[in-house]
Motif scaffolding. Structure first.
Motif, PDB file in Angstrom:
ATOM      1  N   GLY A   1      -5.153  -5.720  -2.415  1.00 37.28           N
ATOM      2  CA  GLY A   1      -5.487  -6.834  -1.375  1.00 37.28           C
ATOM      3  C   GLY A   1      -5.999  -6.349  -0.596  1.00 37.28           C
ATOM      4  N   LEU A   2      -7.095  -5.610  -0.341  1.00 36.01           N
ATOM      5  CA  LEU A   2      -7.174  -4.439   0.514  1.00 36.01           C
ATOM      6  C   LEU A   2      -8.611  -5.330   0.846  1.00 36.01           C
ATOM      7  N   ASP A   3      -9.370  -5.536   1.841  1.00 36.47           N
ATOM      8  CA  ASP A   3     -10.915  -5.925   2.481  1.00 36.47           C
ATOM      9  C   ASP A   3     -11.730  -4.259   2.529  1.00 36.47           C
ATOM     10  N   VAL A   4     -13.634  -4.211   2.524  1.00 38.45           N
ATOM     11  CA  VAL A   4     -14.374  -3.474   2.104  1.00 38.45           C
ATOM     12  C   VAL A   4     -13.897  -2.792   3.048  1.00 38.45           C
ATOM     13  N   ALA A   5     -13.418  -2.611   4.792  1.00 39.48           N
ATOM     14  CA  ALA A   5     -13.492  -1.782   5.198  1.00 39.48           C
ATOM     15  C   ALA A   5     -11.944  -1.150   5.091  1.00 39.48           C
ATOM     16  N   SER A   6     -11.156  -1.973   4.591  1.00 35.65           N
ATOM     17  CA  SER A   6      -9.681  -1.497   4.990  1.00 35.65           C
ATOM     18  C   SER A   6      -9.743  -0.104   3.585  1.00 35.65           C
TER      19      SER A   6
ATOM     20  N   ARG B   1       1.161   9.831   5.552  1.00 34.84           N
ATOM     21  CA  ARG B   1       0.551   9.296   7.300  1.00 34.84           C
ATOM     22  C   ARG B   1      -0.410   7.524   7.430  1.00 34.84           C
ATOM     23  N   MET B   2      -1.432   7.669   6.379  1.00 38.11           N
ATOM     24  CA  MET B   2      -2.160   6.551   5.823  1.00 38.11           C
ATOM     25  C   MET B   2      -1.977   5.025   6.178  1.00 38.11           C
ATOM     26  N   THR B   3      -0.150   4.548   6.076  1.00 30.27           N
ATOM     27  CA  THR B   3       0.729   3.714   5.767  1.00 30.27           C
ATOM     28  C   THR B   3       1.488   3.803   6.554  1.00 30.27           C
ATOM     29  N   ARG B   4       1.304   4.273   7.805  1.00 23.70           N
ATOM     30  CA  ARG B   4       2.266   3.970   8.278  1.00 23.70           C
ATOM     31  C   ARG B   4       1.817   2.687   9.403  1.00 23.70           C
ATOM     32  N   ARG B   5       0.391   2.712   9.793  1.00 17.79           N
ATOM     33  CA  ARG B   5      -0.639   1.766  10.070  1.00 17.79           C
ATOM     34  C   ARG B   5      -0.601   0.190   8.554  1.00 17.79           C
ATOM     35  N   GLU B   6      -0.788  -0.978   9.203  1.00 18.61           N
ATOM     36  CA  GLU B   6      -0.884  -1.656   8.884  1.00 18.61           C
ATOM     37  C   GLU B   6      -2.430  -2.173   8.456  1.00 18.61           C
ATOM     38  N   TYR B   7      -2.400  -2.982   7.523  1.00 19.72           N
ATOM     39  CA  TYR B   7      -3.842  -3.079   7.155  1.00 19.72           C
ATOM     40  C   TYR B   7      -3.893  -4.445   6.705  1.00 19.72           C
ATOM     41  N   PRO B   8      -5.257  -4.971   6.892  1.00 13.34           N
ATOM     42  CA  PRO B   8      -5.448  -6.194   6.588  1.00 13.34           C
ATOM     43  C   PRO B   8      -4.730  -6.826   5.724  1.00 13.34           C
TER      44      PRO B   8
ATOM     45  N   LEU C   1     -12.244   1.282   2.138  1.00 13.09           N
ATOM     46  CA  LEU C   1     -12.961   2.627   2.406  1.00 13.09           C
ATOM     47  C   LEU C   1     -11.977   3.310   3.044  1.00 13.09           C
ATOM     48  N   ARG C   2     -11.104   2.825   5.088  1.00 11.06           N
ATOM     49  CA  ARG C   2     -10.892   3.987   5.794  1.00 11.06           C
ATOM     50  C   ARG C   2      -9.081   4.380   4.584  1.00 11.06           C
ATOM     51  N   THR C   3      -8.744   3.522   3.556  1.00  5.63           N
ATOM     52  CA  THR C   3      -7.158   4.108   2.574  1.00  5.63           C
ATOM     53  C   THR C   3      -7.654   4.942   1.450  1.00  5.63           C
ATOM     54  N   TRP C   4      -8.326   4.310   1.123  1.00  6.10           N
ATOM     55  CA  TRP C   4      -8.558   4.097  -0.892  1.00  6.10           C
ATOM     56  C   TRP C   4      -9.526   5.736  -0.640  1.00  6.10           C
ATOM     57  N   THR C   5     -11.277   5.121  -0.272  1.00  4.83           N
ATOM     58  CA  THR C   5     -11.849   6.572  -0.393  1.00  4.83           C
ATOM     59  C   THR C   5     -11.927   7.935   0.689  1.00  4.83           C
ATOM     60  N   VAL C   6     -11.164   7.581   2.040  1.00  2.18           N
ATOM     61  CA  VAL C   6     -10.833   8.672   2.265  1.00  2.18           C
ATOM     62  C   VAL C   6     -10.089   9.441   2.076  1.00  2.18           C
ATOM     63  N   LEU C   7      -8.206   8.434   1.104  1.00  2.00           N
ATOM     64  CA  LEU C   7      -7.362   9.499   0.277  1.00  2.00           C
ATOM     65  C   LEU C   7      -8.313  10.207  -0.746  1.00  2.00           C
TER      66      LEU C   7
ATOM     67  N   LEU D   1       0.857  -0.928   0.392  1.00  2.00           N
ATOM     68  CA  LEU D   1       0.005  -0.144   0.298  1.00  2.00           C
ATOM     69  C   LEU D   1       1.156   1.393  -0.041  1.00  2.00           C
ATOM     70  N   VAL D   2       1.847   1.334   0.338  1.00  2.00           N
ATOM     71  CA  VAL D   2       3.217   2.028   0.961  1.00  2.00           C
ATOM     72  C   VAL D   2       3.738   2.492  -0.911  1.00  2.00           C
ATOM     73  N   TYR D   3       3.008   1.978  -1.904  1.00  2.00           N
ATOM     74  CA  TYR D   3       3.321   2.912  -2.988  1.00  2.00           C
ATOM     75  C   TYR D   3       1.958   2.225  -3.588  1.00  2.00           C
ATOM     76  N   ALA D   4       1.272   1.710  -3.675  1.00  2.00           N
ATOM     77  CA  ALA D   4       0.035   1.782  -4.560  1.00  2.00           C
ATOM     78  C   ALA D   4      -0.728   2.498  -3.862  1.00  2.00           C
ATOM     79  N   LEU D   5      -1.297   2.860  -3.109  1.00  2.00           N
ATOM     80  CA  LEU D   5      -2.349   3.977  -2.890  1.00  2.00           C
ATOM     81  C   LEU D   5      -1.942   5.128  -3.477  1.00  2.00           C
ATOM     82  N   PRO D   6      -1.074   6.196  -3.036  1.00  2.00           N
ATOM     83  CA  PRO D   6      -0.925   7.789  -3.860  1.00  2.00           C
ATOM     84  C   PRO D   6      -0.605   7.297  -5.874  1.00  2.00           C
ATOM     85  N   MET D   7      -0.106   6.088  -5.970  1.00  2.00           N
ATOM     86  CA  MET D   7      -0.427   5.934  -7.171  1.00  2.00           C
ATOM     87  C   MET D   7      -1.145   5.641  -8.115  1.00  2.00           C
TER      88      MET D   7
END
Length: 487
Positions: free
Chosen positions: A455-460, A199-206, A462-468, A141-147
């Motif tokens: 590889g994210l579940d729905v809750a993760s 900041r989001m990817t400092r924590r781990e997600y399932p 929403l907490r990452t992609w949707t919020v960002l 997610l460190v690489y994929a989310l901002p990309m």
């Protein structure tokens, strides 16, 4: 017919459109046409004028945007299948260095997102993100989310993407000014989004164990629920640069029935030049019309070269020669590659045309004026209404393109009444793009595509992609509002 009745018809039409798309799963093109016909008849458009109204709406919209979308898709397809997109991303990673690889991939998403559609760009770049995550042992997610967010931002804001092109045409904005203002706005939004994602990817997600295994080459440690991060056996993961280099220099491309080009992948400079060529031509045309004397030869030349259709046509020819013919593709193969870009955008073009029909019906029936009266009485600025309407429609039905086209149809009468300058209309178009970027969630195909690949579940998700994406949309609107006094 009273304004109240017209507004009720409009509300019923939008509600029916959402129900058809969300509940009945009707294709958006069909849903827009059906709702347009129903709204026209309910609002009192004479039956004899109905077909002409639909044809005028479809033709007036597609006459401007169909060619632009098709040519833009051809450019992206040639860059993709020539290996240029993957080569460009790898070159950026080499230039930025291992510590700044997430930023390098974000920049790659921004630049490649201009000619390449979001879904295609994600498929091209995600395997590269897999490779660097495997080599570094860091969470994917460190690489994929901002990309991914960078590519979606470009998709929402900038031509030649269909929503931006349709909005620019519908409200009478200038594509050159949209690019001139939109490129720096988009760049700042993406940079700030990158910082937020850090900041989001400092924590781990399932993480889905299957995706974890594909990325890191092994099953997650029992009890970790597929949590990404350093592999479970760090010592077995080579720490030398040779493995990372091997992973990063293998171009990742979509599978295609077309044979792979025999020549090496295009250089970084060539791909960058081909991406910026149509942008520079369009900007030159806009500057020529605003700075040069009317009737001058140079102004006439720049006006022709800077017409979006001409600029993209020139770039298609350059791509076909530099990335195709000069690298061993024969004419038949070049034609097949260019033709293969059209099926994927055909429905997008039709949806844009159907959105034009909906907008034409709103004007012809008088609903547009009724909506404009109500919006005028709210006292809210046109810029804020553009953002809020696009955001609401985006959240309700999921598609950025449909949200932008529908918003343009609803607000065009108000914008015509407001007597805004070309620069202000360009900012309104960008504000709509900001609304179309925000609130990507479970009714958006792009949300599912990103979360499944990451590889994210729905809750993760929403907490990452949707919020960002929502945060970046709000930032984009804030930047357009800050520029408003300057234009």
């Amino acid at each position: 017919m009273s304004h109240t009745t017209l507004l009720l018809i409009a509300a019923a039409g939008v509600a029916t459109l959402l129900l058809l798309i969300l509940r009945a799963k009707v294709q958006p093109f069909v849903a827009l046409v059906v709702v347009s016909i129903g709204v026209a008849l309910a609002a009192g458009v004479p039956a004899a004028d109905l077909v002409k109204t639909i044809e005028d709406g479809m033709g007036g919209t597609l006459g401007h945007i169909a060619t632009i979308i098709a040519l833009g898709a051809m450019i992206g397809r040639i860059i993709e299948l020539s290996g240029g997109a993957a080569s460009f991303a790898h070159s950026l990673i080499d230039r930025f260095g291992s510590k700044r690889t997430p930023l390098a991939l974000t920049v790659a998403g921004f630049v490649l997102g201009i000619p390449v559609f979001f879904e295609v760009g994600l498929i091209i770049l995600m395997p590269i993100a897999y490779g660097v995550a495997r080599a570094s042992g860091k969470p994917l997610l460190v690489y994929a989310l901002p990309m991914g967010a960078a590519m979606l931002t470009v998709h929402a804001f900038l031509p030649p993407h269909p929503g931006a092109v349709a909005v620019t045409q519908a409200i009478g904005a200038d594509q050159g000014l949209v690019l001139l203002l939109g490129i720096p706005v988009t760049a700042v939004v993406i940079l700030l989004g990158y910082l937020v994602s850090r900041r989001m990817t400092r924590r781990e997600y399932p993480m889905d164990p299957a995706v974890y295994a594909e990325v890191y080459g092994e099953e997650p440690t029992p009890g970790t629920s597929g949590t990404p991060g350093a592999p479970s056996t760090p010592a077995a993961r080579p720490a030398d640069d040779s493995q990372g280099t091997a992973v990063l220099t293998k171009p990742a491309q979509r599978t295609t029935t077309d044979p792979a080009p025999p020549a090496p992948a295009p250089s970084f400079g060539m791909v960058l030049a081909l991406i910026v060529t149509p942008i520079l031509l369009i900007l030159a045309g806009t500057l020529g019309q605003n700075l040069l004397a009317e009737g001058s030869t140079l102004r006439a030349i720049l006006t022709v070269l800077g017409a979006p259709m001409v600029a993209l046509l020139i770039d298609v020819a350059l791509c076909a020669y530099l990335l195709g013919a000069r690298r061993g593709w024969d004419r038949t193969h070049i034609a097949n590659v260019m033709g293969s870009a059209l099926p994927s955008v055909a429905m997008v073009i039709l949806v844009a045309g159907a959105g034009g029909v909906f907008g034409k019906v709103l004007v012809a029936s008088g609903i547009g004026d009724a909506i404009a009266d109500v919006l005028d009485r709210t006292g809210l600025p046109a810029l804020f209404l553009a953002f809020l309407t696009a955001l609401t429609l985006r959240a309700a039905q999921g598609s950025t393109t449909v949200a932008l086209i529908t918003t343009a149809g609803i607000l065009t009468p108000l914008l015509e009444r407001a007597d805004l300058s070309t620069g202000q209309l360009s900012l309104v178009a960008l504000a709509m793009g900001a609304g179309g970027l925000a609130v990507s969630h479970i009714n958006d195909a792009g949300y599912w595509m990103f979360t499944k690949l990451a590889g994210l579940d729905v809750a993760s998700g929403l907490r990452t992609w949707t919020v960002l994406t929502t945060t970046m949309g709000v930032i984009g609107f804030g930047l357009t509002a800050a520029l408003w006094p300057l234009v």
